[in-house]
Write an enzyme that holds these catalytic residues in place. Structure first.
Site, PDB file in Angstrom:
ATOM      1  N   GLY A 183      13.613  35.471  36.836  1.00 55.22           N
ATOM      2  CA  GLY A 183      14.957  36.033  36.828  1.00 55.22           C
ATOM      3  C   GLY A 183      15.479  36.488  35.481  1.00 55.22           C
TER       4      GLY A 183
ATOM      5  N   ASN B 173      15.552  39.539  34.486  1.00 57.60           N
ATOM      6  CA  ASN B 173      16.355  40.735  34.765  1.00 57.60           C
ATOM      7  C   ASN B 173      17.706  40.349  35.373  1.00 57.60           C
ATOM      8  OD1 ASN B 173      15.007  43.448  34.191  1.00 57.60           O
ATOM      9  ND2 ASN B 173      13.339  42.227  35.033  1.00 57.60           N
TER      10      ASN B 173
ATOM     11  N   MET C 107       9.656  40.014  45.235  1.00 59.67           N
ATOM     12  CA  MET C 107       8.245  40.233  45.581  1.00 59.67           C
ATOM     13  C   MET C 107       8.031  40.304  47.088  1.00 59.67           C
ATOM     14  SD  MET C 107       6.702  40.327  42.678  1.00 59.67           S
ATOM     15  CE  MET C 107       5.005  39.937  42.993  1.00 59.67           C
TER      16      MET C 107
ATOM     17  N   ILE D 295       8.050  43.243  50.366  1.00 54.99           N
ATOM     18  CA  ILE D 295       8.268  44.630  50.784  1.00 54.99           C
ATOM     19  C   ILE D 295       9.295  44.624  51.916  1.00 54.99           C
ATOM     20  CG2 ILE D 295       7.156  46.669  51.832  1.00 54.99           C
ATOM     21  CD1 ILE D 295       6.066  46.294  49.072  1.00 54.99           C
ATOM     22  N   LEU D 296      10.269  45.506  51.806  1.00 49.41           N
ATOM     23  CA  LEU D 296      11.315  45.583  52.832  1.00 49.41           C
ATOM     24  C   LEU D 296      10.953  46.666  53.847  1.00 49.41           C
ATOM     25  CD1 LEU D 296      14.258  45.271  50.313  1.00 49.41           C
ATOM     26  CD2 LEU D 296      13.610  43.543  52.022  1.00 49.41           C
TER      27      LEU D 296
ATOM     28  N   ASN E  48      15.752  49.386  42.446  1.00 54.17           N
ATOM     29  CA  ASN E  48      14.656  48.511  42.019  1.00 54.17           C
ATOM     30  C   ASN E  48      14.280  48.835  40.576  1.00 54.17           C
ATOM     31  OD1 ASN E  48      12.383  46.658  42.388  1.00 54.17           O
ATOM     32  ND2 ASN E  48      11.078  48.481  42.445  1.00 54.17           N
TER      33      ASN E  48
ATOM     34  N   HIS F 261      11.083  48.921  38.034  1.00 56.60           N
ATOM     35  CA  HIS F 261       9.612  48.903  38.024  1.00 56.60           C
ATOM     36  C   HIS F 261       9.140  49.028  36.566  1.00 56.60           C
ATOM     37  CE1 HIS F 261       5.557  49.392  39.464  1.00 56.60           C
ATOM     38  NE2 HIS F 261       5.408  50.345  38.572  1.00 56.60           N
TER      39      HIS F 261
ATOM     40  N   GLN G 296      12.628  45.867  25.616  1.00 52.59           N
ATOM     41  CA  GLN G 296      13.068  47.182  25.106  1.00 52.59           C
ATOM     42  C   GLN G 296      13.500  48.145  26.203  1.00 52.59           C
ATOM     43  OE1 GLN G 296      10.200  48.840  22.362  1.00 52.59           O
ATOM     44  NE2 GLN G 296      10.174  47.003  21.104  1.00 52.59           N
TER      45      GLN G 296
HETATM   46  C1  GRF Z   1       9.778  42.506  36.039  1.00 50.17           C
HETATM   47  O1  GRF Z   1       8.702  42.906  35.256  1.00 50.17           O
HETATM   48  C2  GRF Z   1      10.180  43.642  36.946  1.00 50.17           C
HETATM   49  O2  GRF Z   1       9.978  44.889  36.398  1.00 50.17           O
HETATM   50  C3  GRF Z   1       9.267  43.435  38.111  1.00 50.17           C
HETATM   51  O3  GRF Z   1       9.158  42.040  38.248  1.00 50.17           O
HETATM   52  C4  GRF Z   1       9.413  41.398  37.006  1.00 50.17           C
HETATM   53  C5  GRF Z   1      10.501  40.382  37.214  1.00 50.17           C
HETATM   54  O4  GRF Z   1      10.739  39.523  36.155  1.00 50.17           O
HETATM   55  N1  GRF Z   1       9.741  44.170  39.242  1.00 50.17           N
HETATM   56  P1  GRF Z   1      12.028  38.592  36.141  1.00 50.17           P
HETATM   57  O5  GRF Z   1      11.969  37.673  37.377  1.00 50.17           O
HETATM   58  O6  GRF Z   1      13.247  39.458  36.160  1.00 50.17           O
HETATM   59  O7  GRF Z   1      11.923  37.779  34.882  1.00 50.17           O
END
Ligand code: GRF
Length: 205
Positions: free
Chosen positions: A16, A18, A95, A97-98, A112, A114, A183
């Protein structure tokens, strides 16, 4: 009502970081047009759930198993999201797929992150460290991250924002993954979330 913030739900499966970037962006005012109302993890031990709780955001764990399979899982997700009037769903390391049915239900309401510059290193099988392994194997000198709308094609929806990151001599997949997060991902995910929330608020008139 027309000035009310857009309601955001964040779907997670792992650490988490992000999600943390989104919570921090809300605190610092980078996200101002939306409010993070709900975090859902499909894994019980996801540290993202603790991050949500620490920030005082409602956190739910909903697993496929607890719903008797994929169909029940999505039905439950839709219920929880609709009951709270969620406007925008942010997939932040989710993780799972919807289905097309789920995506149609929230058309242009799911985004999303990526960890590559789409259309490079994306689609089926390109997740987590695999993305960075593929980039290093190819020998690209620049990679990055992309935020996009989710449609029925994996990593195929309209691009919202991208940010480039340099690959450096001697990078391992882990080192590159960390640089791309620091970054690019942690910057463009909050920025894109604010952008889409502002559009949702403006569209209410
Ligand atoms: C990130 O690299 C994101 O781009 C990918 O899954 C990872 C999630 O990391 N979709 P976190 O759980 O946010 O640390």
């Amino acid at each position: 009502m027309s000035n009310a913030k857009a309601k955001i739900a964040v779907l997670v499966s792992g650490g988490g970081t992000n999600l943390q970037a989104l919570l921090d962006a809300q605190k610092s005012g980078i996200i101002n047009s939306g409010s993070i109302e709900l975090v859902i993890s499909n894994f019980k031990n996801a540290y993202a759930l603790t991050r949500a709780e620490n920030a005082g955001v409602e956190a739910l764990c909903i697993t496929r198993k607890s719903c008797g399979g994929a169909e029940g899982f999505e039905k439950r997700l839709i219920e929880e999201l609709d009951n709270r009037g969620i406007d925008l769903i942010v997939l932040a390391g989710f993780m799972s797929i919807l289905s097309e049915n789920f995506i149609k239900h929230f058309e242009r309401r799911i985004i999303n992150i990526h960890p590559s510059l789409i259309p490079s290193f994306c689609g089926k099988g390109f997740y987590g460290l695999h993305v960075h392994e593929a980039a290093l194997e190819k020998g690209v000198k620049v990679t990055g991250a992309t935020v996009h709308f989710v449609n029925e094609v994996p990593d195929g929806g309209e691009i919202i924002m991208q940010k480039a990151v340099e690959v450096q001599e001697g990078d391992t997949p882990e080192v590159l993954q960390k640089r791309v997060m620091e970054q690019a991902e942690w910057i463009i995910l909050p920025a894109s979330t604010e952008k889409i929330c502002a559009e949702i608020v403006a569209s209410r008139g």
